[in-house]
Design an enzyme around this catalytic site. Structure first.
Site, PDB file in Angstrom:
ATOM      1  N   TYR A  48       0.853  -1.189   0.000  1.00 15.94           N
ATOM      2  CA  TYR A  48       0.000   0.000   0.000  1.00 15.94           C
ATOM      3  C   TYR A  48       0.884   1.233   0.000  1.00 15.94           C
ATOM      4  CZ  TYR A  48      -3.321   3.503   1.730  1.00 15.94           C
ATOM      5  OH  TYR A  48      -4.090   4.631   1.876  1.00 15.94           O
ATOM      6  N   ASP A  62      -0.418  16.170   5.856  1.00 19.32           N
ATOM      7  CA  ASP A  62      -1.387  15.508   4.991  1.00 19.32           C
ATOM      8  C   ASP A  62      -2.657  16.349   4.913  1.00 19.32           C
ATOM      9  OD1 ASP A  62      -2.786  13.635   3.498  1.00 19.32           O
ATOM     10  OD2 ASP A  62      -3.363  12.446   5.255  1.00 19.32           O
ATOM     11  N   ASP A  89      -3.108   5.640  -2.412  1.00 21.78           N
ATOM     12  CA  ASP A  89      -4.053   6.620  -1.888  1.00 21.78           C
ATOM     13  C   ASP A  89      -4.114   7.804  -2.854  1.00 21.78           C
ATOM     14  OD1 ASP A  89      -5.381   8.595  -0.479  1.00 21.78           O
ATOM     15  OD2 ASP A  89      -4.066   8.522   1.275  1.00 21.78           O
ATOM     16  N   ASP A  91      -6.268  10.343  -2.521  1.00 22.64           N
ATOM     17  CA  ASP A  91      -6.955  11.441  -1.836  1.00 22.64           C
ATOM     18  C   ASP A  91      -8.368  11.639  -2.402  1.00 22.64           C
ATOM     19  OD1 ASP A  91      -4.862  11.796  -0.118  1.00 22.64           O
ATOM     20  OD2 ASP A  91      -3.999  13.494  -1.168  1.00 22.64           O
ATOM     21  N   HIS A 116      -7.641   4.340  -4.070  1.00 27.28           N
ATOM     22  CA  HIS A 116      -8.897   4.711  -3.417  1.00 27.28           C
ATOM     23  C   HIS A 116      -9.116   6.212  -3.494  1.00 27.28           C
ATOM     24  CE1 HIS A 116      -7.016   6.075   0.403  1.00 27.28           C
ATOM     25  NE2 HIS A 116      -6.311   4.961   0.406  1.00 27.28           N
ATOM     26  N   GLU A 118     -11.544   9.275  -1.801  1.00 29.11           N
ATOM     27  CA  GLU A 118     -12.285   9.504  -0.564  1.00 29.11           C
ATOM     28  C   GLU A 118     -13.356  10.575  -0.716  1.00 29.11           C
ATOM     29  OE1 GLU A 118      -9.416  12.338   2.067  1.00 29.11           O
ATOM     30  OE2 GLU A 118      -8.549  10.466   1.332  1.00 29.11           O
ATOM     31  N   CYS A 126      -5.871  14.224   7.304  1.00 32.26           N
ATOM     32  CA  CYS A 126      -5.692  12.838   7.725  1.00 32.26           C
ATOM     33  C   CYS A 126      -6.999  12.267   8.273  1.00 32.26           C
ATOM     34  CB  CYS A 126      -4.592  12.751   8.780  1.00 32.26           C
ATOM     35  SG  CYS A 126      -4.395  11.108   9.505  1.00 32.26           S
ATOM     36  N   ARG A 161     -13.301   5.318  -0.322  1.00 38.73           N
ATOM     37  CA  ARG A 161     -13.108   5.525   1.114  1.00 38.73           C
ATOM     38  C   ARG A 161     -14.139   6.531   1.608  1.00 38.73           C
ATOM     39  NH1 ARG A 161      -7.712   8.295   3.860  1.00 38.73           N
ATOM     40  NH2 ARG A 161      -8.900   9.748   5.148  1.00 38.73           N
ATOM     41  N   GLU A 194     -13.208   4.496   6.983  1.00 34.76           N
ATOM     42  CA  GLU A 194     -12.129   5.050   7.805  1.00 34.76           C
ATOM     43  C   GLU A 194     -12.578   5.279   9.249  1.00 34.76           C
ATOM     44  OE1 GLU A 194      -9.174   5.116   8.431  1.00 34.76           O
ATOM     45  OE2 GLU A 194      -8.208   6.745   7.310  1.00 34.76           O
ATOM     46  N   ASN A 216      -7.996  -0.153   8.052  1.00 34.41           N
ATOM     47  CA  ASN A 216      -6.781   0.644   8.199  1.00 34.41           C
ATOM     48  C   ASN A 216      -6.236   0.491   9.613  1.00 34.41           C
ATOM     49  OD1 ASN A 216      -4.758   2.548   8.176  1.00 34.41           O
ATOM     50  ND2 ASN A 216      -6.108   4.321   7.979  1.00 34.41           N
TER      51      ASN A 216
END
Length: 313
Positions: A48, A62, A89, A91, A116, A118, A126, A161, A194, A216
């Protein structure tokens, strides 16, 4: 040597095969190509690539400061050195639906097996921090639909996500389940809920959707660090450890720097270091050397008669 022996398409098929409810297959987070090789050597079946880690490696928080170009380039460098499928990721997709579509195709070009997207507002933060905000359902599903329609390889994994669990208070779990169902209906191949509070919440999401679910397991976050077996029993298909290797590496670096500063030498820390022999083994130094010797094994005429000016005689 050089790159993976498998094509990106082959890795994507492998990822699809791995993602089965209850498998809880473990994907450690790799943040450099060499750390990716370590993940493969240790026998894991995939890796990942965390957006938070890629930002942190640039000494950035982040909060949505990295660009598609930065993420695709580093993720591609990591993905191509192992035979493992890599998920990155992405975002919020780096913009509006058309940007999301471009993101998918750039990540396909870079050799990733999946990504993914989100449902946070952009710029995001984050997933295990407070004061997050998510977009409305229509916007969230539009992102996923754009991602799914943009891919050219049907096996490229589109994971959705949702961060709504940490936003909606007491009703967060039900909100997360409702949104997960909608995201799957919009085209998501997998769901990443998440900041689940406990194992029962993972189980509830797994039971509610017909696609594989990710857990996660990040340190210092909202979720307890459950074992692979516990998550498998809840029905989880994939477990990620996004920042673990970065935190481990930086902790070791900090301790070594402290030793050098306090003792005037690194000698006290050498025992904890990767040896030169092990490093050479990891990068397959001997393999490259053998290949080079087998190809370039003849004298170059005139090389020994070069003049002082450097030109051939």
């Amino acid at each position: 040597m050089l790159y993976s022996s498998l094509t990106a398409a082959e890795k994507r098929v492998r990822l699809r095969q791995l993602l089965q409810p209850g498998a809880a297959v473990q994907f450690p987070g790799a943040y450099t190509p060499l750390s990716g090789k370590l993940v493969e050597e240790q026998g894991f079946q995939g890796l990942y690539i965390s957006g938070a880690v890629l930002a942190n490696e640039l000494a950035l928080p982040d909060i949505g400061l990295t660009t598609l170009t930065e993420v695709a380039q580093r993720a591609g460098q990591i993905a191509r050195v192992t035979d493992l499928p890599a998920i990155v990721d992405a975002d919020t997709g780096f913009g509006e639906p058309m940007n999301v579509a471009r993101t998918i195709q750039e990540l396909e070009n870079a050799g990733l097996a999946g990504c993914h997207i989100e449902d946070q507002v952009n710029p995001k933060r984050c997933g295990h921090l407070d004061n997050k905000a998510v977009v409305d359902l229509a916007t969230a599903t539009q992102r996923v639909a754009a991602a799914a329609s943009a891919r050219r390889d049907e096996n490229f994994l589109i994971m959705a996500r949702t961060d709504i669990r940490g936003v909606d208070g007491a009703g967060g779990l039900n909100a997360a389940i409702d949104r997960a169902k909608a995201l799957a209906d919009a085209g998501a191949d997998s769901i990443f809920p998440e900041a689940m509070k406990d194992l029962s919440e993972f189980e509830a999401v797994c039971n509610a959707v017909d696609v594989p679910v990710l857990a996660n397991m990040t340190e210092f976050g909202k979720s307890e660090l459950f074992t692979r077996e516990q998550l498998a029993s809840a029905g989880v298909a994939l477990v990620i450890y996004p920042v673990t290797l970065l935190r481990s590496a930086l902790g070791a670096m900090e301790r070594t720097l402290s030793t050098i500063r306090s003792e005037g030498t690194q000698q006290g820390a050498v025992g904890e270091m990767l040896t030169r022999a092990r490093l050479y083994e990891l990068v397959d130094y001997e393999g490259y050397n053998g290949f080079d010797s087998s190809v370039f094994n003849f004298p170059v005429p005139g090389l020994e008669t070069r003049t002082d000016s450097g030109a051939d005689a």
